[in-house]
Design a protein around this motif. Structure first.
Motif, PDB file in Angstrom:
ATOM      1  N   GLU A 119       0.834  -1.203   0.000  1.00 20.88           N
ATOM      2  CA  GLU A 119       0.000   0.000   0.000  1.00 20.88           C
ATOM      3  C   GLU A 119       0.870   1.254   0.000  1.00 20.88           C
ATOM      4  O   GLU A 119       0.576   2.238  -0.676  1.00 20.88           O
ATOM      5  CB  GLU A 119      -0.930   0.001   1.214  1.00 20.88           C
ATOM      6  CG  GLU A 119      -1.903   1.164   1.236  1.00 20.88           C
ATOM      7  CD  GLU A 119      -2.830   1.135   2.437  1.00 20.88           C
ATOM      8  OE1 GLU A 119      -3.735   1.994   2.493  1.00 20.88           O
ATOM      9  OE2 GLU A 119      -2.650   0.267   3.312  1.00 20.88           O
ATOM     10  N   LEU A 120       1.971   1.232   0.767  1.00 27.22           N
ATOM     11  CA  LEU A 120       2.879   2.372   0.790  1.00 27.22           C
ATOM     12  C   LEU A 120       3.496   2.588  -0.600  1.00 27.22           C
ATOM     13  O   LEU A 120       3.588   3.730  -1.074  1.00 27.22           O
ATOM     14  CB  LEU A 120       3.983   2.140   1.817  1.00 27.22           C
ATOM     15  CG  LEU A 120       5.041   3.252   1.914  1.00 27.22           C
ATOM     16  CD1 LEU A 120       4.434   4.550   2.402  1.00 27.22           C
ATOM     17  CD2 LEU A 120       6.183   2.832   2.827  1.00 27.22           C
ATOM     18  N   HIS A 121       3.906   1.522  -1.245  1.00 19.99           N
ATOM     19  CA  HIS A 121       4.467   1.630  -2.593  1.00 19.99           C
ATOM     20  C   HIS A 121       3.461   2.251  -3.549  1.00 19.99           C
ATOM     21  O   HIS A 121       3.822   3.094  -4.389  1.00 19.99           O
ATOM     22  CB  HIS A 121       4.877   0.244  -3.101  1.00 19.99           C
ATOM     23  CG  HIS A 121       6.272  -0.153  -2.703  1.00 19.99           C
ATOM     24  ND1 HIS A 121       7.272  -0.406  -3.604  1.00 19.99           N
ATOM     25  CD2 HIS A 121       6.827  -0.324  -1.471  1.00 19.99           C
ATOM     26  CE1 HIS A 121       8.378  -0.734  -2.963  1.00 19.99           C
ATOM     27  NE2 HIS A 121       8.129  -0.705  -1.659  1.00 19.99           N
ATOM     28  N   ARG A 122       2.183   1.842  -3.420  1.00 16.84           N
ATOM     29  CA  ARG A 122       1.144   2.372  -4.301  1.00 16.84           C
ATOM     30  C   ARG A 122       0.975   3.876  -4.080  1.00 16.84           C
ATOM     31  O   ARG A 122       0.897   4.653  -5.035  1.00 16.84           O
ATOM     32  CB  ARG A 122      -0.181   1.647  -4.033  1.00 16.84           C
ATOM     33  CG  ARG A 122      -1.349   2.168  -4.870  1.00 16.84           C
ATOM     34  CD  ARG A 122      -2.646   1.478  -4.494  1.00 16.84           C
ATOM     35  NE  ARG A 122      -2.995   1.652  -3.089  1.00 16.84           N
ATOM     36  CZ  ARG A 122      -3.509   2.782  -2.589  1.00 16.84           C
ATOM     37  NH1 ARG A 122      -3.736   3.823  -3.373  1.00 16.84           N
ATOM     38  NH2 ARG A 122      -3.821   2.838  -1.313  1.00 16.84           N
ATOM     39  N   ILE A 123       0.945   4.305  -2.809  1.00 15.92           N
ATOM     40  CA  ILE A 123       0.766   5.720  -2.482  1.00 15.92           C
ATOM     41  C   ILE A 123       1.935   6.552  -3.008  1.00 15.92           C
ATOM     42  O   ILE A 123       1.754   7.669  -3.506  1.00 15.92           O
ATOM     43  CB  ILE A 123       0.625   5.892  -0.958  1.00 15.92           C
ATOM     44  CG1 ILE A 123      -0.722   5.332  -0.497  1.00 15.92           C
ATOM     45  CG2 ILE A 123       0.754   7.360  -0.546  1.00 15.92           C
ATOM     46  CD1 ILE A 123      -0.868   5.248   1.005  1.00 15.92           C
ATOM     47  N   LEU A 124       3.133   5.995  -2.932  1.00 18.38           N
ATOM     48  CA  LEU A 124       4.333   6.716  -3.376  1.00 18.38           C
ATOM     49  C   LEU A 124       4.583   6.551  -4.870  1.00 18.38           C
ATOM     50  O   LEU A 124       5.591   7.031  -5.392  1.00 18.38           O
ATOM     51  CB  LEU A 124       5.552   6.216  -2.596  1.00 18.38           C
ATOM     52  CG  LEU A 124       5.521   6.464  -1.082  1.00 18.38           C
ATOM     53  CD1 LEU A 124       6.764   5.861  -0.417  1.00 18.38           C
ATOM     54  CD2 LEU A 124       5.434   7.953  -0.776  1.00 18.38           C
ATOM     55  N   GLN A 125       3.658   5.857  -5.554  1.00 13.36           N
ATOM     56  CA  GLN A 125       3.741   5.648  -6.999  1.00 13.36           C
ATOM     57  C   GLN A 125       5.028   4.915  -7.384  1.00 13.36           C
ATOM     58  O   GLN A 125       5.690   5.240  -8.360  1.00 13.36           O
ATOM     59  CB  GLN A 125       3.628   6.989  -7.741  1.00 13.36           C
ATOM     60  CG  GLN A 125       2.335   7.725  -7.446  1.00 13.36           C
ATOM     61  CD  GLN A 125       2.267   9.088  -8.104  1.00 13.36           C
ATOM     62  OE1 GLN A 125       2.938   9.346  -9.097  1.00 13.36           O
ATOM     63  NE2 GLN A 125       1.456   9.972  -7.550  1.00 13.36           N
ATOM     64  N   LEU A 126       5.342   3.903  -6.572  1.00 13.41           N
ATOM     65  CA  LEU A 126       6.507   3.066  -6.815  1.00 13.41           C
ATOM     66  C   LEU A 126       6.058   1.710  -7.356  1.00 13.41           C
ATOM     67  O   LEU A 126       4.911   1.313  -7.154  1.00 13.41           O
ATOM     68  CB  LEU A 126       7.294   2.864  -5.515  1.00 13.41           C
ATOM     69  CG  LEU A 126       7.934   4.098  -4.894  1.00 13.41           C
ATOM     70  CD1 LEU A 126       8.495   3.752  -3.517  1.00 13.41           C
ATOM     71  CD2 LEU A 126       9.034   4.647  -5.789  1.00 13.41           C
ATOM     72  N   PRO A 127       6.930   0.967  -8.034  1.00 10.25           N
ATOM     73  CA  PRO A 127       6.569  -0.388  -8.480  1.00 10.25           C
ATOM     74  C   PRO A 127       6.203  -1.267  -7.287  1.00 10.25           C
ATOM     75  O   PRO A 127       6.599  -0.992  -6.152  1.00 10.25           O
ATOM     76  CB  PRO A 127       7.862  -0.880  -9.152  1.00 10.25           C
ATOM     77  CG  PRO A 127       8.608   0.363  -9.522  1.00 10.25           C
ATOM     78  CD  PRO A 127       8.282   1.363  -8.459  1.00 10.25           C
ATOM     79  N   LYS A 128       5.462  -2.312  -7.550  1.00 10.25           N
ATOM     80  CA  LYS A 128       5.080  -3.230  -6.476  1.00 10.25           C
ATOM     81  C   LYS A 128       6.332  -3.778  -5.782  1.00 10.25           C
ATOM     82  O   LYS A 128       7.329  -4.071  -6.447  1.00 10.25           O
ATOM     83  CB  LYS A 128       4.248  -4.393  -7.033  1.00 10.25           C
ATOM     84  CG  LYS A 128       2.854  -3.990  -7.485  1.00 10.25           C
ATOM     85  CD  LYS A 128       2.067  -5.210  -7.958  1.00 10.25           C
ATOM     86  CE  LYS A 128       0.664  -4.800  -8.366  1.00 10.25           C
ATOM     87  NZ  LYS A 128      -0.127  -5.980  -8.830  1.00 10.25           N
ATOM     88  N   PRO A 129       6.272  -3.922  -4.463  1.00 12.85           N
ATOM     89  CA  PRO A 129       7.453  -4.434  -3.742  1.00 12.85           C
ATOM     90  C   PRO A 129       7.753  -5.881  -4.135  1.00 12.85           C
ATOM     91  O   PRO A 129       6.839  -6.666  -4.394  1.00 12.85           O
ATOM     92  CB  PRO A 129       7.044  -4.328  -2.277  1.00 12.85           C
ATOM     93  CG  PRO A 129       5.549  -4.351  -2.281  1.00 12.85           C
ATOM     94  CD  PRO A 129       5.139  -3.656  -3.551  1.00 12.85           C
ATOM     95  N   LEU A 130       9.025  -6.226  -4.168  1.00  6.23           N
ATOM     96  CA  LEU A 130       9.431  -7.585  -4.514  1.00  6.23           C
ATOM     97  C   LEU A 130       9.257  -8.534  -3.341  1.00  6.23           C
ATOM     98  O   LEU A 130       9.227  -9.747  -3.516  1.00  6.23           O
ATOM     99  CB  LEU A 130      10.889  -7.590  -4.983  1.00  6.23           C
ATOM    100  CG  LEU A 130      11.174  -6.796  -6.259  1.00  6.23           C
ATOM    101  CD1 LEU A 130      12.658  -6.837  -6.579  1.00  6.23           C
ATOM    102  CD2 LEU A 130      10.366  -7.357  -7.423  1.00  6.23           C
TER     103      LEU A 130
END
Length: 309
Positions: free
Chosen positions: A14-25
């Motif tokens: 969810e944090l990655h999505r908010i920060l507009q980052l790729p999905k975490p590995l």
């Protein structure tokens, strides 16, 4: 006006999505390069609460970060720590250019490992933002290198040893940070000495006033608020300077006052106990004996024997 509740972020994805980052590995641990974050302007998530541990090195931050009720201007090479459930907010500029590294770890990733318990013992996860850790260039490289090792580990093929390797790196980061904080306390002895002087003055004023009868013994939280520091930072600073925690300093001042009253008045032990903020005289007597190896009456009698006529 009703205060908006902080936006709760439960997962790393969810944090990655908010920060507009790729999905975490990896679903439970992630290392983020701050240069990959674009500034977001969604007002609904300016105040956030993470459900994971956060360890970050921030460089070149030009906005203001708010931790609890206090704002702090970040300079170069500063580390901050957050534990699950702490509120964090930011005021940033649209052209923000931030660098550094951010390690986030979900508590479930630490389960069944010793670090799941020891991580709660590191006081710096409860320090205020203005008590952040200042790093030298060499120290920055050490911590950033360990974070990158964690990143490389979960980017590789996951096997039976992956979690053990990542956990060992997390433990090493925490150990280094503990060392750096204690070094910082030592190198800031002037600031620490000033804090110690203010503490002594505060405790003397408290025990020499009516406050102790009205409110009881001062709490560590009360003392920290009066000194404008967080409770954990105060105790850690005092341990580095004197080898004693804030609570021990409070008890020492209490015993000092108790000795004064025992030797200059004819008040009973019960009366002295109530005067010093104890609800039960037995609690006062027990603490006094633990600190002096004699009961209040034994101390009074020994003083009367040696006092010149």
């Amino acid at each position: 006006m009703k205060k908006e509740a902080p936006y709760l972020i439960n997962s790393i994805s969810e944090l990655h999505r908010i920060l507009q980052l790729p999905k975490p590995l990896h679903p439970m641990v992630s290392v983020i390069d701050f240069e990959q974050i674009t500034c977001f302007t969604d007002e609904s998530i300016k105040s956030m609460m993470y459900n994971f541990y956060s360890v970050s090195i921030k460089k070149g931050f030009e906005g203001k970060l708010k931790y609890g009720q206090n704002f702090y201007d970040f300079d170069e090479g500063i580390m901050t720590f957050l534990s699950p459930g702490q509120v964090f907010s930011a005021e940033t500029s649209p052209d923000l250019k931030l660098s550094g590294w951010w390690l986030i770890v979900h508590p479930d990733f630490l389960r069944n490992y010793t670090v799941s318990k020891t991580i709660k013992e590191y006081g710096f996860f409860s320090y205020a933002a203005n008590e952040a850790l200042h790093l030298s260039e060499k120290e920055e490289l050490q911590v950033a290198g360990l974070m990158k090792n964690i990143q490389q580990e979960y980017e590789s093929s996951i096997d039976a040893f992956s979690q053990d390797v990542i956990i060992s790196h997390i433990e090493l980061i925490l150990t280094y940070c503990n060392r750096f904080y204690n070094r910082q306390f030592i190198t800031r002895k002037n600031a620490g000495s000033d804090l110690l002087i203010h503490l002594e003055e505060l405790l003397s004023d408290y025990f020499n006033s009516e406050k102790v009868q009205e409110s009881g013994l001062p709490s560590v939280q009360y003392i920290a608020e009066k000194l404008n520091v967080s409770p954990n930072y105060l105790s850690d600073m005092l341990r580095a300077l004197t080898g004693q925690s804030t609570q021990q300093h409070i008890h020492d001042k209490l015993i000092e006052k108790a000795k004064e009253v025992l030797t200059t008045t004819s008040l009973s032990v019960s009366e002295i106990a109530y005067r010093l903020g104890f609800e039960y005289p037995q609690s006062f007597s027990k603490l006094f004996k633990n600190k002096t190896r004699s009961s209040p009456l034994e101390f009074r009698h020994s003083f009367l024997k040696i006092r010149p006529v």
